[in-house]
Design a protein around this motif. Structure first.
Motif, PDB file in Angstrom:
ATOM      1  N   LEU A 121      80.264  21.300  31.563  1.00  0.00           N
ATOM      2  CA  LEU A 121      80.177  22.952  31.315  1.00  0.00           C
ATOM      3  C   LEU A 121      80.149  23.126  29.904  1.00  0.00           C
ATOM      4  O   LEU A 121      79.452  24.129  29.466  1.00  0.00           O
ATOM      5  N   ARG A 122      80.654  22.179  29.154  1.00  0.00           N
ATOM      6  CA  ARG A 122      80.632  22.415  27.448  1.00  0.00           C
ATOM      7  C   ARG A 122      79.077  22.336  27.032  1.00  0.00           C
ATOM      8  O   ARG A 122      78.420  23.161  26.081  1.00  0.00           O
ATOM      9  N   ASN A 123      78.489  21.376  27.369  1.00  0.00           N
ATOM     10  CA  ASN A 123      76.922  21.370  27.394  1.00  0.00           C
ATOM     11  C   ASN A 123      76.114  22.362  27.811  1.00  0.00           C
ATOM     12  O   ASN A 123      75.327  22.940  26.839  1.00  0.00           O
ATOM     13  N   ARG A 124      76.515  22.838  28.683  1.00  0.00           N
ATOM     14  CA  ARG A 124      75.668  23.991  29.160  1.00  0.00           C
ATOM     15  C   ARG A 124      75.799  25.198  28.468  1.00  0.00           C
ATOM     16  O   ARG A 124      74.961  26.008  28.312  1.00  0.00           O
ATOM     17  N   ARG A 125      77.113  25.138  28.011  1.00  0.00           N
ATOM     18  CA  ARG A 125      77.460  26.453  27.241  1.00  0.00           C
ATOM     19  C   ARG A 125      76.647  26.383  26.056  1.00  0.00           C
ATOM     20  O   ARG A 125      76.279  27.541  25.457  1.00  0.00           O
ATOM     21  N   GLN A 141      77.401  37.889  22.888  1.00  0.00           N
ATOM     22  CA  GLN A 141      78.625  37.987  23.184  1.00  0.00           C
ATOM     23  C   GLN A 141      78.741  38.758  24.674  1.00  0.00           C
ATOM     24  O   GLN A 141      79.115  39.996  24.870  1.00  0.00           O
ATOM     25  N   PRO A 142      78.568  38.193  25.621  1.00  0.00           N
ATOM     26  CA  PRO A 142      78.512  38.786  26.979  1.00  0.00           C
ATOM     27  C   PRO A 142      79.867  39.091  27.388  1.00  0.00           C
ATOM     28  O   PRO A 142      79.938  39.829  28.583  1.00  0.00           O
ATOM     29  N   THR A 143      80.894  38.708  27.187  1.00  0.00           N
ATOM     30  CA  THR A 143      82.289  39.017  27.249  1.00  0.00           C
ATOM     31  C   THR A 143      82.519  40.582  26.541  1.00  0.00           C
ATOM     32  O   THR A 143      83.756  41.170  27.059  1.00  0.00           O
ATOM     33  N   ASP A 144      81.772  40.914  25.976  1.00  0.00           N
ATOM     34  CA  ASP A 144      81.908  42.055  25.330  1.00  0.00           C
ATOM     35  C   ASP A 144      80.987  43.374  25.924  1.00  0.00           C
ATOM     36  O   ASP A 144      79.912  43.270  26.076  1.00  0.00           O
ATOM     37  N   LEU A 257      76.443  32.799  30.672  1.00  0.00           N
ATOM     38  CA  LEU A 257      77.083  32.404  29.575  1.00  0.00           C
ATOM     39  C   LEU A 257      78.364  33.258  29.655  1.00  0.00           C
ATOM     40  O   LEU A 257      79.588  32.529  29.240  1.00  0.00           O
ATOM     41  N   GLY A 258      78.442  34.409  29.890  1.00  0.00           N
ATOM     42  CA  GLY A 258      79.614  35.467  30.013  1.00  0.00           C
ATOM     43  C   GLY A 258      80.553  34.702  31.036  1.00  0.00           C
ATOM     44  O   GLY A 258      81.753  34.821  30.732  1.00  0.00           O
ATOM     45  N   VAL A 259      80.226  34.197  32.374  1.00  0.00           N
ATOM     46  CA  VAL A 259      80.994  33.797  33.193  1.00  0.00           C
ATOM     47  C   VAL A 259      81.883  32.321  32.567  1.00  0.00           C
ATOM     48  O   VAL A 259      82.866  32.055  33.010  1.00  0.00           O
ATOM     49  N   ILE A 260      80.887  31.523  32.120  1.00  0.00           N
ATOM     50  CA  ILE A 260      81.284  30.327  31.561  1.00  0.00           C
ATOM     51  C   ILE A 260      82.507  30.626  30.382  1.00  0.00           C
ATOM     52  O   ILE A 260      83.631  30.070  30.369  1.00  0.00           O
ATOM     53  N   ARG A 261      82.375  31.548  29.777  1.00  0.00           N
ATOM     54  CA  ARG A 261      83.347  31.753  28.590  1.00  0.00           C
ATOM     55  C   ARG A 261      84.630  32.492  29.114  1.00  0.00           C
ATOM     56  O   ARG A 261      85.703  32.196  28.673  1.00  0.00           O
ATOM     57  N   ARG A 262      84.553  33.277  30.290  1.00  0.00           N
ATOM     58  CA  ARG A 262      85.599  33.641  30.871  1.00  0.00           C
ATOM     59  C   ARG A 262      86.606  32.746  31.560  1.00  0.00           C
ATOM     60  O   ARG A 262      87.531  33.045  31.983  1.00  0.00           O
ATOM     61  N   ARG A 263      85.779  31.689  31.880  1.00  0.00           N
ATOM     62  CA  ARG A 263      86.512  30.640  32.610  1.00  0.00           C
ATOM     63  C   ARG A 263      87.170  29.503  31.500  1.00  0.00           C
ATOM     64  O   ARG A 263      87.722  28.674  32.014  1.00  0.00           O
ATOM     65  N   ALA A 264      86.979  29.839  30.382  1.00  0.00           N
ATOM     66  CA  ALA A 264      87.565  28.813  29.338  1.00  0.00           C
ATOM     67  C   ALA A 264      88.980  28.850  29.345  1.00  0.00           C
ATOM     68  O   ALA A 264      89.682  29.839  29.683  1.00  0.00           O
TER      69      ALA A 264
END
Length: 297
Positions: A121-125, A141-144, A257-264
């Motif tokens: 998941l880190r590589n995909r991010r 910045q898709p979490t914003d 990307l936003g979904v990946i970051r929210r799962r961090a």
């Protein structure tokens, strides 16, 4: 009045002839101080502040090569101060700084990102961040929610959609095959008592309503055709960005990307780190984890 006073009192006659009522004697003597209320439960205390480790020689880590070479030295410092080592789960960069280890900006960025996701998941991010920056000319910045509106209506020139109360599609918590297998194993309901119920049931068993998780947002499901909105909103939450994903592949990548970051894995801010360290802010890691150990390669 005690037991001795009760024994000295003369018996008194009751309403019936020949009926005597004598004062009874307690089986156990009464306490001299009377009845004492049970002590109140102690108030819940906040966590105690962690003592700062003694002055340690400063260890500078300037690049990834030095980080790999000094693994043994880092592991020794973590093992020597187990209480402070727990703070590595709160913010590893600030915890290392408290242990006398100063990380350069590239190394600190690597450490923070390495613990947030598994390797795949880190590589995909990293791929999504690089491709979106190349396509948009600025970091994504898709979490914003405000940046999402900027992405849709300014950068990609898309028209606003009237989403209303619509919800995106989510994948089920379990696969269809697993869910069907579990339902097949569920025993059928049986009537325990053949007699009719004479008393209405007063108790019932309920459960908390299901809440969808953003981690199961279905990126492959087609978004419905939504009518156009009269005015573009100033903010677009990540859940609403799902309705725009089929209109532009860049928006689809930004949503992923936003979904990946929210799962961090969450990293505390410096202010939050100081509160947890001082014990004024509760934290599950400090409450349940006693020590953290490193196994250097």
């Amino acid at each position: 009045m005690n037991n001795a006073d009760d024994a000295k009192r003369p018996p008194r006659r009751g309403p019936g002839i020949g009926l005597l009522i004598r004062p009874g004697q307690a089986k156990y003597p009464r306490p001299a101080a009377g009845f004492a209320a049970p002590p109140a439960a102690p108030a819940m205390r906040q966590g105690s502040p962690l003592a700062a480790p003694p002055d340690l020689p400063v260890l500078h880590i300037n690049n990834h090569r030095e980080l790999a070479i000094r693994q043994k030295a880092l592991a020794d410092r973590v093992a020597a101060h187990p209480q402070m080592a727990v703070m590595l789960l709160v913010n590893p960069v600030l915890a290392f700084k408290a242990l006398g280890v100063v990380l350069s900006h590239p190394v600190a960025n690597h450490v923070l990102h390495a613990i947030q996701h598994p390797p795949e998941l880190r590589n995909r991010r990293d791929e999504l961040e690089a491709s979106l920056k190349q396509a948009l000319g600025e970091p994504a910045q898709p979490t914003d929610a405000a940046w999402n509106a900027h992405l849709l209506f300014t950068l990609r020139k898309l028209g606003p959609l009237a989403i209303g109360d619509q919800h995106p599609a989510y994948t089920p918590p379990l696969g269809q095959a697993e869910a069907q297998k579990l339902h097949a194993l569920r025993p059928a309901a049986v009537l325990r008592y053949p007699q009719p119920r004479r008393l209405a049931a007063r108790n019932s068993v309920g459960s908390v309503s299901w809440k969808e998780s953003l981690r199961r947002l279905d990126l492959k499901a087609p978004a419905p055709n939504m009518p156009a909105a009269e005015q573009a909103p100033e903010t677009v939450p990540l859940e609403d960005l799902w309705f725009y994903k089929d209109l532009d592949p860049v928006v689809h990548d930004a949503l992923e990307l936003g979904v990946i970051r929210r799962r961090a894995f969450p990293i505390h801010t410096p202010d939050s780190f100081r509160q947890v360290l001082a014990g004024s802010k509760p934290n599950a890691f400090r409450s349940w984890i006693a020590r953290v150990r490193f196994n250097p390669a």
